[in-house]
Write an enzyme that holds these catalytic residues in place. Structure first.
Site, PDB file in Angstrom:
ATOM      1  N   MET A  62      32.417  28.244 -11.371  1.00 54.82           N
ATOM      2  CA  MET A  62      33.801  28.426 -11.850  1.00 54.82           C
ATOM      3  C   MET A  62      34.786  27.917 -10.814  1.00 54.82           C
ATOM      4  SD  MET A  62      33.526  32.290 -13.221  1.00 54.82           S
ATOM      5  CE  MET A  62      32.189  32.817 -14.285  1.00 54.82           C
ATOM      6  N   MET A 114      29.190  30.324 -26.344  1.00 50.02           N
ATOM      7  CA  MET A 114      29.706  31.450 -25.564  1.00 50.02           C
ATOM      8  C   MET A 114      30.028  32.612 -26.503  1.00 50.02           C
ATOM      9  SD  MET A 114      29.729  30.616 -22.365  1.00 50.02           S
ATOM     10  CE  MET A 114      30.554  32.084 -21.763  1.00 50.02           C
ATOM     11  N   SER A 160      21.647  35.358 -15.276  1.00 46.48           N
ATOM     12  CA  SER A 160      22.822  34.890 -14.538  1.00 46.48           C
ATOM     13  C   SER A 160      22.963  35.713 -13.265  1.00 46.48           C
ATOM     14  CB  SER A 160      24.073  35.060 -15.396  1.00 46.48           C
ATOM     15  OG  SER A 160      25.218  34.977 -14.580  1.00 46.48           O
ATOM     16  N   MET A 197      31.935  25.762 -15.514  1.00 45.63           N
ATOM     17  CA  MET A 197      33.210  26.191 -16.090  1.00 45.63           C
ATOM     18  C   MET A 197      34.283  25.607 -15.186  1.00 45.63           C
ATOM     19  SD  MET A 197      32.027  30.016 -17.118  1.00 45.63           S
ATOM     20  CE  MET A 197      30.588  29.910 -16.101  1.00 45.63           C
ATOM     21  N   GLY A 227      31.387  38.318 -15.972  1.00 46.82           N
ATOM     22  CA  GLY A 227      30.236  39.000 -16.550  1.00 46.82           C
ATOM     23  C   GLY A 227      30.652  40.366 -17.085  1.00 46.82           C
ATOM     24  N   ASP A 261      25.430  33.027 -24.428  1.00 49.40           N
ATOM     25  CA  ASP A 261      25.831  33.524 -23.102  1.00 49.40           C
ATOM     26  C   ASP A 261      26.998  34.497 -23.243  1.00 49.40           C
ATOM     27  OD1 ASP A 261      26.478  33.851 -20.432  1.00 49.40           O
ATOM     28  OD2 ASP A 261      27.071  31.776 -20.097  1.00 49.40           O
ATOM     29  N   HIS A 295      20.334  31.074 -14.411  1.00 52.16           N
ATOM     30  CA  HIS A 295      21.619  30.604 -14.942  1.00 52.16           C
ATOM     31  C   HIS A 295      22.663  30.702 -13.834  1.00 52.16           C
ATOM     32  CE1 HIS A 295      24.421  29.894 -18.301  1.00 52.16           C
ATOM     33  NE2 HIS A 295      25.233  30.754 -17.713  1.00 52.16           N
ATOM     34  N   HIS A 307      25.773  26.155 -15.502  1.00 51.04           N
ATOM     35  CA  HIS A 307      26.844  26.263 -16.508  1.00 51.04           C
ATOM     36  C   HIS A 307      28.168  25.983 -15.805  1.00 51.04           C
ATOM     37  CE1 HIS A 307      29.165  29.285 -19.321  1.00 51.04           C
ATOM     38  NE2 HIS A 307      29.607  28.055 -19.446  1.00 51.04           N
ATOM     39  N   ASP A 341      26.508  30.163 -12.835  1.00 53.01           N
ATOM     40  CA  ASP A 341      27.858  30.051 -13.391  1.00 53.01           C
ATOM     41  C   ASP A 341      28.817  29.503 -12.342  1.00 53.01           C
ATOM     42  OD1 ASP A 341      27.640  31.150 -16.107  1.00 53.01           O
ATOM     43  OD2 ASP A 341      27.020  32.985 -15.099  1.00 53.01           O
TER      44      ASP A 341
END
Ligand code: DX5
Ligand code: ZN
Length: 237
Positions: A56, A156, A27, A87, A163, A194, A52, A85, A54
């Site tokens: 958000m 998760m 990530s 979110m 992180g 994750d 990866h 991913h 993330d």
């Protein structure tokens, strides 16, 4: 779109080709974004199997990271598969755009307010891999009705948003339950985990049945990412 075969991979170590059952998806969330290209080069030579990403939105999680432009730039920059991913709230609104931006695997949260089966199908219709994700407090059995539509399930092991948090051990029983059910149904499902993966927790999650590990802080805090990744790989073989 890049070729992603999550089930069994090959890795070159000391010039020998070894079969690897476990894949690593670093990530970049805690990377220095002014030097993101260097970080990707470094992760690639360290043996990352994918990246990866993330995403958000500050609504589904209490943090905002990055969106389409970063995915697009990374897609142009690297041949590593992009494991995105999401979110974000009601992710079904953005599936096609993330696929177009270059996602090779696209995951969203069960809790995010989208129709789950339809959204998984939407991802598959884009010709990329689908992933259904659950937060630490969501029971594993909610994903079972959707397993046939999932290329991957993401468990998760921290609350999504940041992180560097500590691993929550209740992820282990969820991984076991989903792996058992996938095996019973004859599905070659990938199970990703994750959050808080380190030298201690990596072997626990792979023993439980996970085969795709997200690595954040454990790599970015290392002096030498290549050595750190090799160490984790050795512990999970
Ligand atoms: C948390 C993110 C994770 C996280 C992983 O919301 O989904 O990908 O950044 O980082 P570590 O490995 O540091 O927990
Ligand atoms: Zn993530």
């Amino acid at each position: 779109m890049k070729a992603v075969d999550l089930s069994v991979g090959f890795h070159y170590n000391n010039r020998e080709r070894m079969i690897c059952l476990i894949k690593f998806s670093p990530s970049i969330l805690t990377a220095d974004f002014t030097k993101i290209g260097e970080a990707v080069d470094c992760l690639r030579s360290a043996g990352a199997d994918m990246l990866h990403l993330d995403v958000m939105d500050g609504i589904f999680v209490p943090n905002i990271s990055f969106g389409f432009p970063v995915v697009e730039s990374l897609n142009k920059y690297t041949d590593l598969p992009l494991d995105v991913h999401l979110m974000i709230d009601r992710p079904h609104r953005y599936i096609e755009r993330f696929a177009k931006a270059g996602a090779d695997i696209l995951g969203f949260h069960y809790e995010a307010g989208s129709p789950v089966g339809e959204t998984l199908q939407q991802i598959k219709d884009c010709g990329i891999k689908s992933c259904l994700t659950i937060k630490p407090k969501t029971p594993a059995d909610v994903v079972l009705p959707f397993l046939e539509l999932c290329d991957m399930v993401l468990i998760m092991s921290v609350e999504p948003g940041f992180g560097g948090q500590a691993f929550m051990p209740n992820a282990l029983d969820k991984i076991k339950l989903i792996r058992k059910e996938a095996d019973n149904r004859g599905l070659t499902l990938d199970i990703q985990v994750d959050g808080g993966i380190d030298l201690n927790t990596a072997p626990l999650v792979t023993q439980a049945g996970a085969n795709v590990l997200v690595l954040g802080n454990v790599l970015f805090s290392a002096e030498n990412m290549e050595e750190r990744l090799a160490e984790i790989r050795a512990l999970t073989m």
